[in-house]
Design a protein around this motif. Structure first.
Motif, PDB file in Angstrom:
ATOM      1  N   ALA A 194       5.697  11.670  -1.580  1.00  0.00           N
ATOM      2  CA  ALA A 194       5.712  10.323  -2.520  1.00  0.00           C
ATOM      3  C   ALA A 194       6.492  10.648  -3.976  1.00  0.00           C
ATOM      4  O   ALA A 194       6.983   9.854  -4.471  1.00  0.00           O
ATOM      5  N   VAL A 225      12.151   4.192  -1.886  1.00  0.00           N
ATOM      6  CA  VAL A 225      10.920   3.722  -1.549  1.00  0.00           C
ATOM      7  C   VAL A 225      11.040   2.061  -1.374  1.00  0.00           C
ATOM      8  O   VAL A 225      10.681   1.439  -0.551  1.00  0.00           O
ATOM      9  N   ALA A 240       6.921  -0.278  -4.703  1.00  0.00           N
ATOM     10  CA  ALA A 240       7.953   0.687  -4.972  1.00  0.00           C
ATOM     11  C   ALA A 240       7.888   1.308  -6.154  1.00  0.00           C
ATOM     12  O   ALA A 240       8.462   2.551  -6.176  1.00  0.00           O
ATOM     13  N   GLU A 284      12.432   5.752  -6.597  1.00  0.00           N
ATOM     14  CA  GLU A 284      11.913   4.374  -6.466  1.00  0.00           C
ATOM     15  C   GLU A 284      12.865   3.501  -5.547  1.00  0.00           C
ATOM     16  O   GLU A 284      12.459   2.921  -4.794  1.00  0.00           O
TER      17      GLU A 284
END
Length: 309
Positions: free
Chosen positions: A137, A145, A184, A142
């Motif tokens: 993660a 994601v 996001a 971003e």
């Protein structure tokens, strides 16, 4: 007081240096601001006249000094297209602040919960799940994601909208339009901050007073909240303060992907126009927000360290 004043002056000086760098960087971009504003069919005479109108025929240091003196009085000037930058920021900054604030709140809540849980019960299957999940993660940008979220929740499942529609207020017309942009932004920062929270708690747990509390038979929850967390708080708060800057930077990219009505589109257009004043104004506003959050983090850190010799 003297050290606080020096810290404030140092941060303001760093912000001014960053703004000067922005002026230089935009000036080095290929293209011409006057031609970008007037269009490809503009005659050389019109371009020269527009450059004079915008002050582009002056040297870069003079233009920066003139702009920064206006900023000191609260006037960011006008864009290359003649619009008030103050009005543009007042219109576009609240949506960005809303998006970043929601992402920060979600990041703080989830990373604190997971980090504390991981520190208290960090063995076996839990460690085998959270360690790789938080690493992945934190490592994924971003925009990646955001793309994955759109593919799954918008295109495949059809649960959430991939495009933001705004009302007269300039904000999204429906709360569900905020969910994917917020996720996001929050997912990478949650991964990173979860690891920071866990590491800070484990480091604080090695303190003698924590070991004494455990020997006295206090519950794990009591030891964690009353004896471990206060000592880990400076590191955790510093990480969250740094996250604010990352969220603001990431929001500019995420807003573009989701067609969100914030500073992202404003910044993209200003770079295309080579509008130095507008780009610098966005950077300045973001810098002020980050400075405020850093000051708040310093205050919380000082409060948590009170009474420690």
């Amino acid at each position: 007081m003297i050290s606080v004043a020096r810290l404030i002056i140092r941060r303001i000086a760093l912000l001014i240096a960053l703004l000067a760098t922005v002026f230089v960087a935009i000036d080095l971009l290929p293209g011409n601001t006057a031609r970008a504003v007037l269009g490809r069919d503009a005659t050389p005479d019109r371009i020269v006249a527009k450059e004079h109108e915008l002050g582009l025929d002056r040297s870069l240091p003079v233009r920066f000094a003139d702009w920064i003196s206006g900023v000191a009085t609260g006037d960011f000037g006008r864009t290359a297209r003649g619009r008030s930058i103050n009005e543009l920021l007042a219109d576009k900054f609240p949506p960005t602040l809303l998006l970043g604030g929601l992402a920060l709140a979600l990041t703080v809540a989830v990373s604190l919960s997971l980090g504390m849980w991981w520190a208290a019960r960090g063995g076996g299957a839990l460690r085998g799940t959270l360690q790789p999940a938080s690493t992945v993660a934190a490592a994924v940008p971003e925009f990646v994601v955001a793309t994955l979220l759109i593919m799954v929740f918008s295109l495949a499942l059809g649960w959430l909208p991939a495009v933001t529609v705004t009302g007269r207020s300039g904000l999204p017309t429906s709360p569900d339009m905020l969910m994917l942009p917020v996720l996001a932004l929050a997912i990478p920062q949650t991964g990173w901050n979860t690891r920071v929270v866990r590491a800070a708690l484990l480091d604080a747990a090695r303190s003698p007073h924590v070991e004494s509390a455990l020997l006295e038979g206090l519950s794990t929850r009591t030891v964690l909240l009353r004896h471990t967390l206060p000592f880990a708080l400076p590191t955790i708060v510093a990480s969250f303060a740094t996250t604010v800057g990352v969220l603001l930077g990431g929001s500019l990219v995420v807003e573009t992907i989701f067609n969100y009505p914030g500073l992202g589109a404003l910044l993209a257009g200003s770079v295309a126009d080579r509008d130095t004043s507008l780009v610098a104004a966005v950077v300045a506003l973001s810098g002020v927000v980050i400075m405020i959050m850093l000051a708040a983090a310093d205050g919380i850190r000082g409060w948590s360290l009170r009474g420690r010799g």
